[in-house]
Design a protein around this motif. Sequence first.
Motif, PDB file in Angstrom:
ATOM      1  N   PRO A  78     -34.322 -31.591   8.137  1.00 53.24           N
ATOM      2  CA  PRO A  78     -33.839 -32.299   6.945  1.00 53.24           C
ATOM      3  C   PRO A  78     -32.656 -31.584   6.313  1.00 53.24           C
ATOM      4  O   PRO A  78     -32.543 -30.357   6.376  1.00 53.24           O
ATOM      5  N   VAL A  79     -31.767 -32.376   5.740  1.00 51.02           N
ATOM      6  CA  VAL A  79     -30.655 -31.845   4.962  1.00 51.02           C
ATOM      7  C   VAL A  79     -30.700 -32.521   3.605  1.00 51.02           C
ATOM      8  O   VAL A  79     -31.167 -33.647   3.477  1.00 51.02           O
ATOM      9  N   VAL A  80     -30.244 -31.807   2.593  1.00 49.49           N
ATOM     10  CA  VAL A  80     -30.178 -32.384   1.253  1.00 49.49           C
ATOM     11  C   VAL A  80     -28.707 -32.547   0.916  1.00 49.49           C
ATOM     12  O   VAL A  80     -27.934 -31.590   0.963  1.00 49.49           O
ATOM     13  N   ARG A  81     -28.319 -33.790   0.625  1.00 53.27           N
ATOM     14  CA  ARG A  81     -26.936 -34.089   0.306  1.00 53.27           C
ATOM     15  C   ARG A  81     -26.905 -34.901  -0.982  1.00 53.27           C
ATOM     16  O   ARG A  81     -27.500 -35.973  -1.045  1.00 53.27           O
ATOM     17  N   ASN A  82     -26.251 -34.376  -2.007  1.00 53.17           N
ATOM     18  CA  ASN A  82     -26.148 -35.043  -3.310  1.00 53.17           C
ATOM     19  C   ASN A  82     -27.521 -35.407  -3.861  1.00 53.17           C
ATOM     20  O   ASN A  82     -27.712 -36.475  -4.426  1.00 53.17           O
ATOM     21  N   GLY A  83     -28.488 -34.529  -3.650  1.00 53.82           N
ATOM     22  CA  GLY A  83     -29.832 -34.746  -4.173  1.00 53.82           C
ATOM     23  C   GLY A  83     -30.728 -35.583  -3.286  1.00 53.82           C
ATOM     24  O   GLY A  83     -31.919 -35.708  -3.535  1.00 53.82           O
ATOM     25  N   VAL A  84     -30.190 -36.174  -2.220  1.00 53.65           N
ATOM     26  CA  VAL A  84     -30.961 -37.030  -1.321  1.00 53.65           C
ATOM     27  C   VAL A  84     -31.382 -36.209  -0.099  1.00 53.65           C
ATOM     28  O   VAL A  84     -30.552 -35.548   0.524  1.00 53.65           O
ATOM     29  N   GLY A 106     -33.605 -41.264 -10.314  1.00 52.45           N
ATOM     30  CA  GLY A 106     -32.296 -41.088 -10.942  1.00 52.45           C
ATOM     31  C   GLY A 106     -31.197 -40.565 -10.040  1.00 52.45           C
ATOM     32  O   GLY A 106     -30.194 -40.039 -10.541  1.00 52.45           O
ATOM     33  N   VAL A 107     -31.340 -40.668  -8.728  1.00 51.94           N
ATOM     34  CA  VAL A 107     -30.328 -40.136  -7.802  1.00 51.94           C
ATOM     35  C   VAL A 107     -29.687 -41.281  -7.033  1.00 51.94           C
ATOM     36  O   VAL A 107     -30.392 -42.143  -6.519  1.00 51.94           O
ATOM     37  N   PRO A 108     -28.396 -41.308  -6.901  1.00 49.89           N
ATOM     38  CA  PRO A 108     -27.430 -40.399  -7.519  1.00 49.89           C
ATOM     39  C   PRO A 108     -27.179 -40.773  -8.975  1.00 49.89           C
ATOM     40  O   PRO A 108     -27.308 -41.925  -9.365  1.00 49.89           O
ATOM     41  N   ALA A 109     -26.814 -39.776  -9.739  1.00 47.15           N
ATOM     42  CA  ALA A 109     -26.539 -39.983 -11.160  1.00 47.15           C
ATOM     43  C   ALA A 109     -25.130 -40.543 -11.332  1.00 47.15           C
ATOM     44  O   ALA A 109     -24.285 -40.429 -10.449  1.00 47.15           O
ATOM     45  N   GLY A 110     -24.887 -41.154 -12.457  1.00 45.07           N
ATOM     46  CA  GLY A 110     -23.546 -41.660 -12.751  1.00 45.07           C
ATOM     47  C   GLY A 110     -23.377 -43.105 -12.334  1.00 45.07           C
ATOM     48  O   GLY A 110     -24.307 -43.770 -11.886  1.00 45.07           O
ATOM     49  N   GLU A 111     -22.152 -43.588 -12.490  1.00 45.97           N
ATOM     50  CA  GLU A 111     -21.831 -44.979 -12.165  1.00 45.97           C
ATOM     51  C   GLU A 111     -21.782 -45.175 -10.650  1.00 45.97           C
ATOM     52  O   GLU A 111     -21.208 -44.361  -9.939  1.00 45.97           O
ATOM     53  N   PRO A 112     -22.377 -46.268 -10.163  1.00 46.35           N
ATOM     54  CA  PRO A 112     -22.304 -46.551  -8.730  1.00 46.35           C
ATOM     55  C   PRO A 112     -20.854 -46.807  -8.305  1.00 46.35           C
ATOM     56  O   PRO A 112     -20.114 -47.497  -8.989  1.00 46.35           O
ATOM     57  N   THR A 151     -21.102 -52.708   7.080  1.00 47.92           N
ATOM     58  CA  THR A 151     -20.673 -51.687   6.118  1.00 47.92           C
ATOM     59  C   THR A 151     -19.201 -51.790   5.742  1.00 47.92           C
ATOM     60  O   THR A 151     -18.716 -51.001   4.939  1.00 47.92           O
ATOM     61  N   ARG A 152     -18.493 -52.801   6.295  1.00 47.42           N
ATOM     62  CA  ARG A 152     -17.144 -53.076   5.811  1.00 47.42           C
ATOM     63  C   ARG A 152     -17.201 -53.862   4.508  1.00 47.42           C
ATOM     64  O   ARG A 152     -16.194 -54.012   3.827  1.00 47.42           O
ATOM     65  N   THR A 153     -18.402 -54.353   4.149  1.00 49.54           N
ATOM     66  CA  THR A 153     -18.624 -54.986   2.850  1.00 49.54           C
ATOM     67  C   THR A 153     -18.837 -53.852   1.850  1.00 49.54           C
ATOM     68  O   THR A 153     -19.635 -52.942   2.108  1.00 49.54           O
ATOM     69  N   PRO A 154     -18.141 -53.874   0.702  1.00 49.40           N
ATOM     70  CA  PRO A 154     -18.357 -52.804  -0.281  1.00 49.40           C
ATOM     71  C   PRO A 154     -19.845 -52.698  -0.621  1.00 49.40           C
ATOM     72  O   PRO A 154     -20.515 -53.706  -0.879  1.00 49.40           O
ATOM     73  N   HIS A 155     -20.376 -51.474  -0.590  1.00 49.40           N
ATOM     74  CA  HIS A 155     -21.806 -51.291  -0.824  1.00 49.40           C
ATOM     75  C   HIS A 155     -22.094 -49.933  -1.462  1.00 49.40           C
ATOM     76  O   HIS A 155     -21.292 -49.009  -1.386  1.00 49.40           O
ATOM     77  N   TRP A 156     -23.261 -49.882  -2.075  1.00 45.62           N
ATOM     78  CA  TRP A 156     -23.806 -48.650  -2.670  1.00 45.62           C
ATOM     79  C   TRP A 156     -25.300 -48.852  -2.775  1.00 45.62           C
ATOM     80  O   TRP A 156     -25.779 -49.950  -3.049  1.00 45.62           O
ATOM     81  N   PHE A 157     -26.068 -47.798  -2.524  1.00 43.29           N
ATOM     82  CA  PHE A 157     -27.495 -47.879  -2.829  1.00 43.29           C
ATOM     83  C   PHE A 157     -27.947 -46.557  -3.411  1.00 43.29           C
ATOM     84  O   PHE A 157     -27.419 -45.491  -3.091  1.00 43.29           O
ATOM     85  N   GLY A 158     -28.897 -46.657  -4.335  1.00 41.62           N
ATOM     86  CA  GLY A 158     -29.395 -45.480  -5.029  1.00 41.62           C
ATOM     87  C   GLY A 158     -30.677 -45.801  -5.767  1.00 41.62           C
ATOM     88  O   GLY A 158     -31.198 -46.918  -5.718  1.00 41.62           O
ATOM     89  N   ASN A 159     -31.169 -44.803  -6.492  1.00 38.66           N
ATOM     90  CA  ASN A 159     -32.453 -44.920  -7.178  1.00 38.66           C
ATOM     91  C   ASN A 159     -32.290 -44.626  -8.665  1.00 38.66           C
ATOM     92  O   ASN A 159     -32.491 -43.499  -9.092  1.00 38.66           O
ATOM     93  N   PRO A 160     -31.966 -45.645  -9.470  1.00 39.03           N
ATOM     94  CA  PRO A 160     -31.847 -45.413 -10.904  1.00 39.03           C
ATOM     95  C   PRO A 160     -33.207 -45.477 -11.610  1.00 39.03           C
ATOM     96  O   PRO A 160     -33.274 -45.425 -12.834  1.00 39.03           O
TER      97      PRO A 160
END
Length: 192
Positions: A78-84, A106-112, A151-160
């Motif tokens: 496992p690797v941890v990258r930006n809290g994930v 709450g990861v990643p924090a900030g605006e998507p 993934t050429r479609t703009p995308h983001w996923f996270g856990n707010p």
Amino acid sequence: MLTTVGPRLRALRQQRGTTLTQLAAATGISVSTLSRLESGGRRPTLELLLALARFHRVPLDDLVGAPQTGDPRVHPRPVVRNGVTIVPLTRRPGGVQAYKMIYPAGVPAGEPAQQVHEGYEWLYVLSGRIRLLLGGNDLVLDAGEVAEFDTRTPHWFGNPYDAPVEILSLFGPQGERLHVRARPSPVRRNPS
């Protein structure tokens, strides 16, 4: 299995830039025998294969194309990258890659910030829920739900959200999609 030995021997010799004459001098096997081995005109003996494996510095199994044996388990690192936490589940380079990803609350924090890149992604939520921004869509995927997208479609996923989420992510080269094949099971009637 033995029919593929000749082409393997020829390929190894050519990769090294070795002539049949040079190989014969180094191994003590005649040029005619080497030529017939490479063309499939002669079946290889263990004695010949051992000498050739030693010269090419490859395991005997590589020459005969023996199936791999041993521990089939993947030992992920496992690797941890930006809290994930990202756990790779595949070992081979190229093709579809599988990852288990664990997002703390709450990861990643900030605006998507949506991004684009080459590839195709498939997400399956194992537990918790994840937010997926895909183009103009703002989606929430709960445990057991799946999303797949180019993934050429703009995308983001996270856990707010307030609880961790675990997802299975399959990522492949552009144009490579997953194909689910399911056959409906026959309806069984209760004999009453």
